[in-house]
Every structure is written in C-alpha cells, then in structure tokens.
Design an enzyme around this catalytic site. Structure first.
Site, PDB file in Angstrom:
ATOM      1  N   ASP A  63      41.653  42.695  51.823  1.00 44.90           N
ATOM      2  CA  ASP A  63      42.316  41.418  52.067  1.00 44.90           C
ATOM      3  C   ASP A  63      41.862  40.773  53.368  1.00 44.90           C
ATOM      4  OD1 ASP A  63      45.040  39.716  51.401  1.00 44.90           O
ATOM      5  OD2 ASP A  63      44.742  39.981  53.543  1.00 44.90           O
ATOM      6  N   THR A 122      45.620  37.276  50.150  1.00 45.97           N
ATOM      7  CA  THR A 122      44.533  37.416  49.169  1.00 45.97           C
ATOM      8  C   THR A 122      44.920  38.404  48.088  1.00 45.97           C
ATOM      9  OG1 THR A 122      42.875  36.922  50.856  1.00 45.97           O
ATOM     10  CG2 THR A 122      42.110  38.017  48.869  1.00 45.97           C
ATOM     11  N   ASP A 123      45.466  39.541  48.478  1.00 47.39           N
ATOM     12  CA  ASP A 123      45.906  40.536  47.502  1.00 47.39           C
ATOM     13  C   ASP A 123      47.003  39.979  46.599  1.00 47.39           C
ATOM     14  OD1 ASP A 123      44.188  42.609  48.140  1.00 47.39           O
ATOM     15  OD2 ASP A 123      45.547  43.522  49.580  1.00 47.39           O
ATOM     16  N   VAL A 124      47.976  39.310  47.204  1.00 39.76           N
ATOM     17  CA  VAL A 124      49.103  38.808  46.421  1.00 39.76           C
ATOM     18  C   VAL A 124      48.651  37.733  45.436  1.00 39.76           C
ATOM     19  CG1 VAL A 124      51.287  37.550  46.554  1.00 39.76           C
ATOM     20  CG2 VAL A 124      50.827  39.412  48.153  1.00 39.76           C
ATOM     21  N   GLY A 147      46.746  39.322  42.635  1.00 37.42           N
ATOM     22  CA  GLY A 147      47.678  39.937  41.699  1.00 37.42           C
ATOM     23  C   GLY A 147      48.342  38.917  40.798  1.00 37.42           C
TER      24      GLY A 147
END
Length: 416
Positions: free
Chosen positions: A150, A182-184, A187
């Site tokens: 991220d 970025t990860d969220v 997802g």
C-alpha cells in the site's frame, strides 16, 4: 415484513488472501452472507495476526493473540489451518475449489502454479469458479512480477504528490494517507468485480479470472485529479486542506479550533459571506462564480482566513448549518464514534461468541439493505478454529482423516 435471506447465502468463497486488500474483499462477501473459508498457514496464520499492539484483551485485561488489524478485516469467516505448499494441502484446496463459487488469492503472479492451484488448473475441475487474483501490479506488464504494498503504491500511483501541505509552506512535502487506502479501495474494486462475475455467470454458466491490481485501483481512485491532469496537461500538486477545483472548500482556523467549510455552489458561497459578515465578498465581481474564485483564490482566501479566526468554531458551525452551508468540525476517531449520527446508526458494534469468551468490537458494515440486511454471524476466527468443521461439512472427511490431516498437514497419506 419477513426478513429475506442474505444476498450471498449459498455462495462459498475460498479465501487464500492475507493482509488487507484480499481480506477486506472477502469480509464484504462474508457480510453479504457468503460462506468464506479463510485458509491460513498452520502456526502463524495471516501476517496481520501479529501486527500490533493493540491486541484484543481477555477478561483479565491481558493481551490475546488477536490484533486489532486482523480483527478489522476478518469477521463472518471460518478459519482453516492448512499448508498448501504440501501435496496433501494442495489436494485439499483443489477439493475445496471444486465445492466453491469464488476463490480469492493475493500470491505473486504465478505463485500458485507450482501447486496446481492457478486459474488454468482449477477451471479444468470447476469451470464455474470465479478466480480473483489481487496483486501489486496485475498479471502482465513490466512490473507484474514485483510485489506491491500500500505505502509504495501510494507513492508510485500519485496520491502522495497531491496529499499534504503545499511545498512552499511549513510542513510541505510528500504525505501518505492515514489509512491504507490503496488496499481498501482494491478490496472494494475486487468485491464489485466478483459480484459482477457472479451475475454474469447466471447467464453464461461459466466462471472467469479477475485480475485486480493495487496499482490500477489506486490510479483509478484518484478520480477527478486524473481528469484535471488530462485536461490541463499539468499534474495537480499538493494543496493542503484546500480543494483543487472548488473555492472556498477547505479548513479554516477559528479562534478556538478548526472547522471545515465545503461551499459547493455559488448560492452557498453568498450565504457563507452573509453569515461571516462580509456580504460584499459574495457580490464582488472577482468572486461571483466558482470559476472566478478558483482563478482568484490567492486574493479571496486571505480575506476569509482573517474573518474566520475572529469567531468561535461552534458558533460558525451553528450559523452556517442554519443557512445550508456544508461545514463541520475535525473530529478524532473517538469523537467520530461518539457523534450522535454514529450512535444512531450503530457504527460500533460488539460481536459475541468469540472462543476466548470476550466481546469483539467491530465497525458496522455501511451496506444497508431493507429486506436482507447484513448479519453479524461470527467474530473474526482464531487460527484454525474451524478446520475440523470445514473438512467434515464441506469435504465429508472422516474423523480419522481429519485427525491425521490436522496432526500432519503435509503428509502424503492425507491425499484422498
């Protein structure tokens, strides 16, 4: 009204992901009613189990092995401890893939091929399988083989060039977001793609491979900032708490604190000017429209800053809210959860039923359904908590097979 079943009830998801982007996706699917089987390495499990403190407290106030980071992304799932790098473990995954609708993984590109767990191998045994790969840079391109995280993607993808104070002011310079955005977002994009693939499968009867990249998702989420660049030819720069395209739309310092003023149209701007005792700024030819205010930002903002610092924060908020000008305080996370709206909406919940017999605090899902609401069925599982249950219920393993597999997860005799 009779409550209907959850939207994804009857859908099984095989979750081979860890950290955040993949687990965030599968938690969404689990909240929607899917049976999510989280496959974890025996002994260690998801890396985030150890990402603390803070950790969940037991009845005596001591730390457990359950980190806040892990707990945030893994409710409503079942945990299966299995070494997929062994022939026996890989065989169990293939069996589970045959019995699943969706598989989510975030291994390096090609990392599962050597175990026969790549998409091409699994679609041979289950053509209906929707196989979602989440990687740093996608399945092709010159960076495909590289890992992605991220923080580094926030830098590479452009977010840190537009986040933070202006370079010419104290404290200016690159700044990451305060959460792993970025990860969220990845997802969330993966969740949408899986739901769309499930819908498409109803027509075609076939699964497909979903290629979801952190880098792609990150660039996409920059939204209007990308188009600012496309149309102007100039990359946007850091603007602190100001807006690139709307004025005034920023943080102002009052005499006793800070508040956000988010003027969205010319009518709101004129109402704002009347409230702050400067109606002449609302009719000034230099500032009459948002286009003009953006162009003349350097002339307008210092005038507003001087006026705003003479009043009290809560007085400004009360007066501006009364005339429909969007505004609000800057709360910390504790204040956000104590806000009357957060309390009314139940944004913090407590999940019971944890094996440690403690209550697990969670953030409520923002997905609200009138007829088939999100159900908070089980708290984030402990490592391997449901191994025997899954092997028995999903794969029909005997007690002897289960005992042998759990004792020797890599033993060849476990292969059916």
């Amino acid at each position: 009204m009779t409550q209907r079943t959850p939207p994804l009830q009857g859908t099984r998801v095989l979750d081979l992901s860890r950290i955040l982007a993949g687990p965030w996706c599968t938690q969404n699917l689990a909240d929607l009613g899917a049976d999510v089987i989280k496959v974890e390495r025996p002994g260690t499990g998801d890396d985030t189990r150890d990402w603390g403190p803070p950790f969940l407290k037991d009845h005596d106030g001591g730390d457990t092995a359950e980190s806040a980071y892990y707990l945030s992304a893994n409710r409503n799932k079942r945990s299966l401890a299995l070494d997929i790098a062994t022939p026996a473990g890989a065989c169990v995954i293939r069996e589970l893939a045959m019995a699943s609708d969706v598989l989510v993984e975030n291994f390096k590109v090609g990392g599962l091929r050597k175990y026969g767990l790549d998409y091409d191998s699994l679609r041979e045994i289950n053509p209906r399988l929707i196989y979602c790969s989440i990687t740093g840079f996608g399945q092709d391109g010159p960076f495909a083989e590289r890992p992605g995280y991220d923080f580094m993607i926030q830098g590479m993808g452009g977010l840190m060039s537009i986040t933070g104070e202006r370079d010419d002011l104290p404290g200016g310079g690159p700044q990451k977001a305060g959460v792993a955005v970025t990860d969220v977002f990845t997802g969330m994009y993966a969740t949408v793609a899986i739901l769309a693939a499930l819908q498409e499968r109803m027509r075609s009867g076939l699964g497909q491979h979903l290629d979801i990249a952190l880098f792609d998702s990150h660039v996409a989420m920059l939204a209007g900032q990308n188009t600012n660049y496309f149309l102007s030819g100039e990359p946007p720069r850091r603007a602190g708490n100001a807006h690139q395209n709307v004025v005034p739309y920023q943080v102002f310092a009052a005499g006793d604190g800070h508040l956000i003023v988010a003027v969205g149209n010319d009518g709101q701007y004129r109402a704002f000017c009347k409230v702050i005792g400067a109606p002449e700024l609302g009719t000034d030819a230099r500032f009459a429209t948002n286009r003009l205010r953006v162009s003349n930002r350097e002339a307008l903002i210092p005038l507003l800053v001087e006026i705003m610092r003479k009043g009290r924060r809560d007085d400004w908020i009360e007066q501006l809210e009364a005339v429909g000008v969007p505004c609000g305080p800057i709360n910390d996370i504790g204040q956000a959860f104590d806000h009357p709206q957060a309390l009314a909406r139940g944004l913090r919940r407590e999940m019971q039923g944890h094996p440690l017999r403690v209550s697990v605090p969670i953030t409520a899902s923002p997905m609200r359904f009138s007829g088939s609401p999100v159900q908070y069925r089980v708290p984030p599982p402990m490592l391997g908590q449901h191994t025997a249950e899954i092997l028995r219920e999903v794969l029909g393993k005997s007690d002897a097979q289960i005992q042998d597999l759990m004792a020797n997860p890599g033993h060849a005799e476990n292969t059916p």
